[in-house]
Motif scaffolding. Structure first.
Motif, PDB file in Angstrom:
ATOM      1  N   ALA A 100       4.884  -6.244   2.786  1.00  0.00           N
ATOM      2  CA  ALA A 100       3.539  -6.011   2.253  1.00  0.00           C
ATOM      3  C   ALA A 100       3.442  -6.413   0.791  1.00  0.00           C
ATOM      4  N   PHE A 372      -4.167  -6.108  -2.067  1.00  0.00           N
ATOM      5  CA  PHE A 372      -3.994  -5.409  -0.791  1.00  0.00           C
ATOM      6  C   PHE A 372      -2.530  -5.096  -0.505  1.00  0.00           C
ATOM      7  N   PHE A 376      -0.918  -1.233  -0.175  1.00  0.00           N
ATOM      8  CA  PHE A 376      -0.317  -0.746   1.074  1.00  0.00           C
ATOM      9  C   PHE A 376       1.135  -0.332   0.838  1.00  0.00           C
ATOM     10  N   LEU A 379       1.338   2.977  -0.825  1.00  0.00           N
ATOM     11  CA  LEU A 379       1.116   4.083   0.109  1.00  0.00           C
ATOM     12  C   LEU A 379       2.436   4.511   0.750  1.00  0.00           C
ATOM     13  N   VAL A 416      -8.234   1.267  -1.393  1.00  0.00           N
ATOM     14  CA  VAL A 416      -8.074   0.262  -0.340  1.00  0.00           C
ATOM     15  C   VAL A 416      -9.322   0.195   0.537  1.00  0.00           C
ATOM     16  N   GLN A 424      -9.102  -7.231   3.125  1.00  0.00           N
ATOM     17  CA  GLN A 424      -8.638  -6.292   4.138  1.00  0.00           C
ATOM     18  C   GLN A 424      -8.228  -7.024   5.410  1.00  0.00           C
ATOM     19  N   GLY A 428      -4.485  -7.368   6.618  1.00  0.00           N
ATOM     20  CA  GLY A 428      -4.153  -6.825   7.927  1.00  0.00           C
ATOM     21  C   GLY A 428      -3.404  -7.827   8.789  1.00  0.00           C
ATOM     22  N   LEU A 431       0.178  -8.066   7.545  1.00  0.00           N
ATOM     23  CA  LEU A 431       0.977  -6.941   8.031  1.00  0.00           C
ATOM     24  C   LEU A 431       1.315  -7.102   9.508  1.00  0.00           C
TER      25      LEU A 431
END
Length: 455
Positions: A100, A372, A376, A379, A416, A424, A428, A431
């Motif tokens: 990420a 982004f 992530f 987090l 986010v 996003q 995504g 990921l």
């Protein structure tokens, strides 16, 4: 003091960096004048509440910096959040965290080189953007190859130069305000009731937080620091705090002096010149030129220099654990730097930067993707603190090991959620690709495994 040998590694990089070197590295990575380049975008999205956007961004990053400091104490190794999530939770989670944040680290040098090259081309158009970009890449690669001490010396010089330019702007801006040039009330950059909503604030913070990314780069130099892990963490917090003060002060003054406020809010800043227009309004054309050139040099040389160094260390750490090709783990015998990883970052930056320079909104597309991956990964960092300390270690330090990471996680979720939709989607997809790669490693029998701690 913990050593990397305890975790199954050999000390290959040169330990030569002190507390001041680490803090300066973080400041340069964040760039003290970073708001110059994105001021217009933050102004438009925040409806003029630029200082508030940076204050909220600080809150998000402050919790993250504290979590970084805790994990740096537990695992004093290169690799940043990849190492912390992998060691704190599990190796597969570390891979996803590293994957990420690669979206941030790999794209950041390309973005910095492109912004700087476009700026220099606007002043010296006879030299095309691609040539400026190539020159920046070659220069920084040579400096990074010569060793981390050379990088540290260069960053000290560049930091002084950036702070000098910032001081000039603050003085001239202060004089302009004293002369009655303010375009709005003193509190508008902090709070404007007619334009305030939490979605506006967090959306603006999701852009402003780009300026803060870089304090975490200090953690990638853990194996080149001669300080203990606690001081490594403190250097991250100190660099973030100092940068935040500079960001809020300069954007507050600039927001007060911004001409054509309504037009900027309505139309945005596609040319990226809002700050330089404000500088010209405050002090004249010379100040506009000075701030623009300073931004080009800061982003294209100083910031991208340390960004390339941090990215190469992340690639080195993941390759050393066999989660990326092993040739990226090669360390130069003389200069003690991850030479192949440094060269790979240079090539990616050059190719991607030149390609994006041919697109209509290349800078905007790159910028929208950078945050982004970092958010992530952060987090997962907060989760790692809770898992490692509260669950495994049975810590009783509820503030540092539960309250801070939980609050940090919540704030980042809000940031986010309010990010650019395109970012996003692409984030995504990135990921999803990482998860597919992880699944394939399990199928072929090469699942992520970290060297075991020596008992």
């Amino acid at each position: 003091m913990s050593t990397i040998e305890q975790f199954g590694y050999r000390q290959e990089l040169q330990r030569s960096l002190g507390f001041a070197d680490l803090m300066i590295y973080g400041l340069i990575f964040m760039v003290p004048i970073a708001p110059f380049g994105i001021f217009g975008n933050v102004f438009a999205v925040s409806h003029g509440m630029v200082a508030l956007a940076y204050a909220v961004g600080l809150v998000a990053m402050a919790f993250t910096a504290l979590s970084y400091a805790q994990m740096a104490r537990a695992f004093p190794m290169a690799g940043s959040v990849y190492t912390y999530a992998g060691r704190g939770i599990a190796a597969p989670v570390g891979f996803i965290a590293g994957w990420a944040i690669l979206l941030d680290y790999v794209l950041v040098p390309s973005l910095l080189y492109l912004v700087a090259s476009v700026a220099m081309n606007s002043f010296i158009p006879v030299i095309p953007v691609w040539a400026w970009l190539a020159a920046f890449v070659v220069l920084n690669t040579v400096v990074n190859y010569l060793g981390i001490q050379m990088t540290a010396r260069i960053t000290r010089i560049m930091l002084v130069a950036e702070l000098a330019v910032l001081a000039i702007f603050l003085v001239v801006g202060g004089v302009a305000l004293a002369q009655g040039k303010a375009q709005t009330s003193a509190f508008t950059p902090i709070f404007e009731s007619s334009g305030f909503t939490w979605s506006v604030v967090f959306a603006a913070a999701s852009v402003a937080v780009l300026s803060f990314l870089g304090f975490d780069g200090i953690s990638t130099l853990a194996e080149e620091s001669r300080e203990d892990a606690r001081r490594l963490g403190r250097s991250m917090v100190a660099a973030l705090g100092l940068a935040a003060v500079l960001f809020v002060v300069q954007t507050w003054i600039a927001a007060l002096l911004t001409p054509n406020r309504e037009a900027l809010i309505a139309n945005g800043d596609p040319a990226g010149s809002a700050f330089y227009d404000t500088a010209e309004f405050a002090g004249g054309h010379w100040l506009s030129v000075l701030t623009a050139v300073a931004t080009a040099v800061a982003w294209g040389f100083a910031n991208s220099l340390v960004a390339q160094a941090a990215t190469s260390r992340l690639l080195f750490a993941m390759a050393r654990d066999r989660q990326l090709p092993s040739f990226l783990a090669k360390v130069d015998a003389k200069h003690k730097v991850p030479v192949n990883a440094t060269l790979v970052v240079a090539v990616i930056s050059l190719v991607l930067g030149i390609y994006m320079s041919t697109r209509t909104n290349g800078i905007g597309e790159l910028a929208s993707l950078v945050n982004f991956g970092a958010m992530f990964a952060f987090l997962l960092l907060h989760v790692a603190v809770v898992v490692h300390y509260m669950i495994r270690q049975r810590s009783t330090n509820w503030l540092a090991h539960l309250v801070v990471p939980v609050l940090g996680f919540a704030v980042l979720v809000a940031v986010v959620y309010n990010q650019n939709v395109a970012a996003q989607w692409v984030g995504g997809i990135w990921l999803a690709v990482g998860l597919i790669i992880l699944a394939v490693t399990y199928v072929i029998g090469r699942r992520p495994v970290l060297p075991s701690e020596v008992k």
